[in-house]
Structures are given as structure tokens and as C-alpha cells.
Scaffold this active site. Structure first.
Site, PDB file in Angstrom:
ATOM      1  N   LYS A  25       3.047   8.031  -8.247  1.00 40.20           N
ATOM      2  CA  LYS A  25       4.026   8.632  -9.166  1.00 40.20           C
ATOM      3  C   LYS A  25       4.609   7.568 -10.076  1.00 40.20           C
ATOM      4  O   LYS A  25       4.684   6.378  -9.704  1.00 40.20           O
ATOM      5  CB  LYS A  25       5.152   9.354  -8.429  1.00 40.20           C
ATOM      6  CG  LYS A  25       6.109   8.467  -7.592  1.00 40.20           C
ATOM      7  CD  LYS A  25       7.286   7.858  -8.364  1.00 40.20           C
ATOM      8  CE  LYS A  25       7.939   6.730  -7.581  1.00 40.20           C
ATOM      9  NZ  LYS A  25       8.639   5.740  -8.315  1.00 40.20           N
ATOM     10  N   ASP A 152      10.622  10.202  -1.900  1.00 36.19           N
ATOM     11  CA  ASP A 152       9.553  10.578  -2.833  1.00 36.19           C
ATOM     12  C   ASP A 152       8.471  11.441  -2.183  1.00 36.19           C
ATOM     13  O   ASP A 152       7.582  11.935  -2.880  1.00 36.19           O
ATOM     14  CB  ASP A 152       8.857   9.325  -3.380  1.00 36.19           C
ATOM     15  CG  ASP A 152       9.795   8.421  -4.169  1.00 36.19           C
ATOM     16  OD1 ASP A 152      10.843   8.912  -4.622  1.00 36.19           O
ATOM     17  OD2 ASP A 152       9.471   7.237  -4.332  1.00 36.19           O
TER      18      ASP A 152
HETATM   19  P1  ATP Z   1       9.045   3.342  -3.738  1.00 39.49           P
HETATM   20  O1  ATP Z   1       8.899   3.368  -5.235  1.00 39.49           O
HETATM   21  O2  ATP Z   1       8.864   4.662  -3.050  1.00 39.49           O
HETATM   22  O3  ATP Z   1      10.229   2.588  -3.224  1.00 39.49           O
HETATM   23  P2  ATP Z   1       7.018   1.332  -3.712  1.00 39.49           P
HETATM   24  O4  ATP Z   1       5.894   1.876  -4.509  1.00 39.49           O
HETATM   25  O5  ATP Z   1       7.854   0.283  -4.360  1.00 39.49           O
HETATM   26  O6  ATP Z   1       7.845   2.528  -3.170  1.00 39.49           O
HETATM   27  P3  ATP Z   1       5.508   1.364  -1.291  1.00 39.49           P
HETATM   28  O7  ATP Z   1       4.191   0.705  -1.407  1.00 39.49           O
HETATM   29  O8  ATP Z   1       5.539   2.832  -1.305  1.00 39.49           O
HETATM   30  O9  ATP Z   1       6.483   0.739  -2.369  1.00 39.49           O
HETATM   31  O10 ATP Z   1       6.175   0.918   0.095  1.00 39.49           O
HETATM   32  C1  ATP Z   1       7.201   0.030   0.267  1.00 39.49           C
HETATM   33  C2  ATP Z   1       7.157  -0.509   1.690  1.00 39.49           C
HETATM   34  O11 ATP Z   1       6.913   0.535   2.650  1.00 39.49           O
HETATM   35  C3  ATP Z   1       6.013  -1.478   1.904  1.00 39.49           C
HETATM   36  O12 ATP Z   1       6.385  -2.774   1.540  1.00 39.49           O
HETATM   37  C4  ATP Z   1       5.732  -1.362   3.390  1.00 39.49           C
HETATM   38  O13 ATP Z   1       6.533  -2.271   4.108  1.00 39.49           O
HETATM   39  C5  ATP Z   1       6.207   0.038   3.782  1.00 39.49           C
HETATM   40  N1  ATP Z   1       5.060   0.927   4.124  1.00 39.49           N
HETATM   41  C6  ATP Z   1       4.899   1.606   5.254  1.00 39.49           C
HETATM   42  N2  ATP Z   1       3.762   2.311   5.257  1.00 39.49           N
HETATM   43  C7  ATP Z   1       3.173   2.095   4.085  1.00 39.49           C
HETATM   44  C8  ATP Z   1       1.959   2.537   3.505  1.00 39.49           C
HETATM   45  N3  ATP Z   1       1.118   3.377   4.117  1.00 39.49           N
HETATM   46  N4  ATP Z   1       1.676   2.093   2.272  1.00 39.49           N
HETATM   47  C9  ATP Z   1       2.526   1.260   1.626  1.00 39.49           C
HETATM   48  N5  ATP Z   1       3.663   0.812   2.131  1.00 39.49           N
HETATM   49  C10 ATP Z   1       4.005   1.217   3.356  1.00 39.49           C
END
Ligand code: ATP
Length: 314
Positions: A25, A152
Site C-alpha cells: 500500500k 493496515d
Molecule cells: P508500516 O507502514 O505498516 O508501518 P512498514 O512497511 O514500514 O510498515 P513492515 O515491513 O510492514 O514495515 O514491518 C515493520 C516491522 O514488522 C519489521 O521491521 C519486522 O520487524 C516486523 N514484521 C513482522 N513480520 C513481518 C513480515 N512478515 N514482513 C515484514 N515485517 C514483519
């Protein structure tokens, strides 16, 4: 809105494998309200699902196991902290079935990139296991389980373009023209921690150094009902951008490359560090992507379009 593909897929338990594709997203509008006493910020956001995908495959198993390939291998734990495993346990508890499955995650969405990859994986797992286990849960129940896993996650069950309120978990579809919007996505080295970016915004607001908060999303919602990408570009906004740039000043150079190459808008996606650029059309997107690649500032550059469906079988 459809959930999880054809209804036929969801009738009764499947022997597997069940493969579910789920998009990343971006936020077309991310308005961050003041910090509430419960530690959350009140959000007003417009989510948009784009064609950058993760994939979760579920097979029948005697225990719960997870393997993975792609982005984040070696970095992302595959234990109970992983959102895939947490989603499996949450669904099993709600459906009162044993949490048994062999799960495989194929990741192209970067970790901590501001694209909600972890939430996407949780949504994909819910849809895959709902089918594998034949839980018969309705979409509202699935969305309720999703909301316990992250703000989300409900949106990523549905996809498309949707308004998110509360902490983002309360989603409703946005009336938009069936337009295809063309984006270029620039991945950065390393992630940014979402709580840290919110903390930086709080600090900047307290110090009086944050830009004025965004107005309502009315202009954006009206732009989505028109066909002109320039109008959409002018209406995009992200209250977290200044905080992400404060923590990662080099992102300003990436945004600059997009601006100079003629992007209709250049902005940080969610909490960053991924940057997204709006193109007039696919060919213009190819030009922007080339300029960003040639800049040498990005770890990877990908063209994408939106809006796409949420987590779906197939
Ligand atoms: P958001 O914008 O929802 O905060 P993001 O895109 O910045 O998320 P994500 O990759 O969704 O970051 O995830 C953030 C943290 O969640 C990661 O650093 C990790 O520690 C934890 N996490 C747990 N499971 C997962 C997964 N399957 N994929 C990615 N991150 C995960």
C-alpha cells in the site's frame, strides 16, 4: 469489494496448496492528528493498493511452520514475532481450529519500507488459511481479526482505494473512477521504524519545526473522481514526510530527482523510506524510473500501477 477471490474458493476446507497474492500500500493522503492519551495518533488516510506483491502459500501440515524467500531473508525472524505466524494463531483462535499449516512467504515488498509489507503478509495469511481450513468466517469477521494484527491489515484484505480512520483500521471504500494510476516506486537501503518516525513528528511539532498539518482529504477525494493525473498529483500529501526526511535527509535528493525528471508528484510512502512518484502514463513512468536508476541513489526502482485488489487466491 470482494475478498479472497471467488466464493467457490472459500467453500469448505481445501487440501492445498492455497496461494494468495497481496499488494503493497501507499498513502495518497496521510493526515496525522495529535497524539492521544492511549499512545495512538488519530489518522485520516487514503490508502491505495499498488502492483508490488508478496505471496503466501499455505499447505496442510501437522504443525505450524514458515519458510521464506526474497526480501528480508536472514533479517526477518520466522518465529512467533512474524506477522504471518501471528495471523495464523489469531485466525485459529477465532475459528477454534488447530493452527496447523505449512506456510511459505515470497517477499518482494521491502522490510520497514513504509509499504506495509508485514501487514500485507498478515492479510494474505488470513485469506490463505481461511480457505485451507474452511473456517467459513465472513469478511467482517476476517476484518475484525485483521484489525487485531495491525492498523493496515484490514485495508490489505480489501485493496483498491479506501479511506482509513481511527488508527487506520476502520476502512471504507472510496468512490473513484476506474482509472489506472501509474507510479514509480524507489526502494532505499535499510528501513525506517514506523514508531520512530511518529516520534520524530511529535518532537518536531513540539519544537514548532513541523510543517502545518494537512487539511482534509476532500481535494484528494475529488481528484480521484476525475481523470487527470496532474490534479491527483497536486492533491497528494503525507504528514509523516517531514519526519522521515529529518531522520533520513538523503531522501530529499531522491525526491528531487523525481521532481526534476517531471514527476507529477514525488512523496515519501507512509513512514518511508520508500519514495513514490506519480507519472502521467506508463511511458512517462519508464522515463522517471530510468532517471531514478541513473541517479544511483536508490536500491531498486520499480514501475507499478494502482489501484489493485487486496489479498486474493490465485
Ligand atoms: P508500516 O507502514 O505498516 O508501518 P512498514 O512497511 O514500514 O510498515 P513492515 O515491513 O510492514 O514495515 O514491518 C515493520 C516491522 O514488522 C519489521 O521491521 C519486522 O520487524 C516486523 N514484521 C513482522 N513480520 C513481518 C513480515 N512478515 N514482513 C515484514 N515485517 C514483519
Amino acid at each position: 469489494w470482494t475478498l479472497g477471490g471467488d466464493d467457490d474458493d472459500l467453500a469448505g476446507a481445501l487440501s492445498g496448496p492455497v496461494r494468495v497474492r497481496v499488494p503493497a500500500k501507499i498513502n495518497l493522503h496521510l493526515g496525522v492528528g495529535p497524539l492521544r492519551s492511549d499512545g495512538y495518533h488519530e489518522l485520516h488516510t487514503v490508502y491505495h493498493a499498488i502492483s508490488v506483491y508478496d505471496e503466501v502459500t499455505a499447505r496442510a501440515g501437522d504443525t505450524l511452520s514458515l519458510t521464506m524467500q526474497g526480501e528480508g531473508v536472514g533479517e526477518l525472524e520466522l518465529d512467533d514475532s512474524n506477522l504471518v505466524i501471528r495471523a495464523a494463531h489469531a485466525l485459529a483462535a477465532t475459528a477454534k481450529v488447530p493452527a496447523h499449516a505449512r506456510l511459505h512467504l515470497r517477499k518482494t515488498i521491502p522490510l520497514a519500507g513504509g509499504l506495509a509489507g508485514g501487514s500485507a503478509d498478515a492479510a494474505a495469511t488470513l485469506v490463505a488459511l481461511d480457505a485451507l481450513w474452511g473456517t467459513g468466517l465472513g469478511r467482517d469477521e476476517l476484518a475484525r481479526v485483521a484489525a487485531t494484527l495491525g492498523s493496515d491489515v484490514p485495508f490489505l484484505l480489501y485493496g483498491g482505494t479506501a479511506l482509513g480512520t481511527g488508527h487506520g483500521e476502520a476502512v471504507s471504500p472510496v468512490l473513484a473512477r476506474a482509472n489506472r494510476w501509474h507510479w514509480v516506486v524507489a526502494f532505499a537501503d535499510g528501513g525506517l521504524s514506523t514508531p520512530q518516525v511518529y516520534g520524530e513528528l511529535d518532537r518536531m511539532r513540539a519544537a514548532g519545526t513541523a510543517p502545518a498539518p494537512l487539511n482534509s482529504s476532500d481535494d484528494l477525494l475529488s481528484a480521484l473522481r476525475q481523470r487527470d493525473p496532474a490534479v491527483l498529483g497536486a492533491a497528494l500529501g503525507n504528514d509523516l514526510q517531514a519526519a522521515a526526511l529529518s531522520l533520513r535527509p538523503a531522501l530529499a535528493d531522491t525526491l528531487d530527482v523525481g521532481d526534476k525528471a517531471g514527476a507529477l508528484a514525488s512523496l515519501v510512502s507512509g513512514s518511508g523510506p520508500t519514495c513514490v512518484f506519480l507519472a502521467r502514463d506508463e511511458a512517462h513512468g519508464a522515463d522517471l524510473a530510468q532517471a531514478l536508476r541513473e541517479s544511483g541513489l536508490c536500491r531498486g526502482v520499480q514501475q507499478a500501477y494502482g489501484a489493485v485488489h487486496g489479498a486474493r487466491i490465485g
